[in-house]
Design an enzyme around this catalytic site. Sequence first.
Site, PDB file in Angstrom:
ATOM      1  N   GLY A 125      -4.135  -6.633   0.861  1.00 51.42           N
ATOM      2  CA  GLY A 125      -5.358  -6.209   0.201  1.00 51.42           C
ATOM      3  C   GLY A 125      -5.106  -6.085  -1.288  1.00 51.42           C
ATOM      4  N   CYS A 155       1.883  -0.616  -1.407  1.00 47.55           N
ATOM      5  CA  CYS A 155       0.849  -0.966  -2.395  1.00 47.55           C
ATOM      6  C   CYS A 155       1.461  -1.955  -3.371  1.00 47.55           C
ATOM      7  CB  CYS A 155       0.391   0.295  -3.133  1.00 47.55           C
ATOM      8  SG  CYS A 155      -0.834  -0.028  -4.413  1.00 47.55           S
ATOM      9  N   LEU A 156       0.715  -3.003  -3.702  1.00 47.37           N
ATOM     10  CA  LEU A 156       1.237  -4.020  -4.623  1.00 47.37           C
ATOM     11  C   LEU A 156       1.488  -3.453  -6.026  1.00 47.37           C
ATOM     12  CD1 LEU A 156      -0.916  -7.099  -3.523  1.00 47.37           C
ATOM     13  CD2 LEU A 156       1.512  -6.701  -3.069  1.00 47.37           C
ATOM     14  N   GLU A 191      -7.922   0.342  -0.209  1.00 45.10           N
ATOM     15  CA  GLU A 191      -8.567  -0.418  -1.297  1.00 45.10           C
ATOM     16  C   GLU A 191      -9.753   0.349  -1.882  1.00 45.10           C
ATOM     17  OE1 GLU A 191      -6.687  -2.575  -2.292  1.00 45.10           O
ATOM     18  OE2 GLU A 191      -5.585  -2.959  -0.445  1.00 45.10           O
ATOM     19  N   HIS A 219      -8.560   2.807  -4.286  1.00 46.36           N
ATOM     20  CA  HIS A 219      -8.258   2.205  -5.593  1.00 46.36           C
ATOM     21  C   HIS A 219      -9.503   2.202  -6.488  1.00 46.36           C
ATOM     22  CE1 HIS A 219      -4.150   0.755  -5.710  1.00 46.36           C
ATOM     23  NE2 HIS A 219      -4.257   0.097  -4.574  1.00 46.36           N
TER      24      HIS A 219
HETATM   25 NI    NI Z   1      -2.739  -0.672  -3.389  1.00 42.24          NI
END
Ligand code: NI
Length: 181
Positions: free
Chosen positions: A46, A88-89, A131, A134
Amino acid sequence: MSIKDIRLFGDPVLRTPAIEVVDFDKELRQLVSDLTDTMMDAPGAGLAAPQIGVGLRVFTYFVDGELGHLINPTLDLSEELQDGEEGCLSFPGIYFDTPRSLSVVAKGFDQYGEPVTLEGSELMARCIQHETDHLDGVLFIDRMDREQRKHAMKAIRDAAWAGQQGPVVKVSPHPTFGKGL
Ligand code: NI
């Protein structure tokens, strides 16, 4: 293909609430395309627009082979909870148990402004909650219990990317096994 830099923890854009999409225009469709390309390249499960520096309420997902996006989401969460590892990226290499609702019904719009309802449980539900957080400037470390957060903050301080300011050239130190969000 348009792959954007993924913003890392410490970048103020990740703490800034995103605004509702009003214009479902060509620029919005470009944003969905950029998010999709960047998420698939990472690879991740995501990606939310603030993670590429865009303050709009848009995210993409790729969970259990299902690729999609959601705009201006509102969530209905189950009372039943799940626990499990989350990443989380914007926090490369950091994975810790994070409690979430087990299932979710998300309402929103697609890139053409058509209403969409997205239902999911387990990883899909985790992704939708992560997401949507975020978009509110909320990060997964905020959702951990006290003990997990302590371990996570230490791991973050020890991470090679910690303390880097602003956009950073693509950091993807190891495969995320589809768990990076
Ligand atoms: Ni994330």
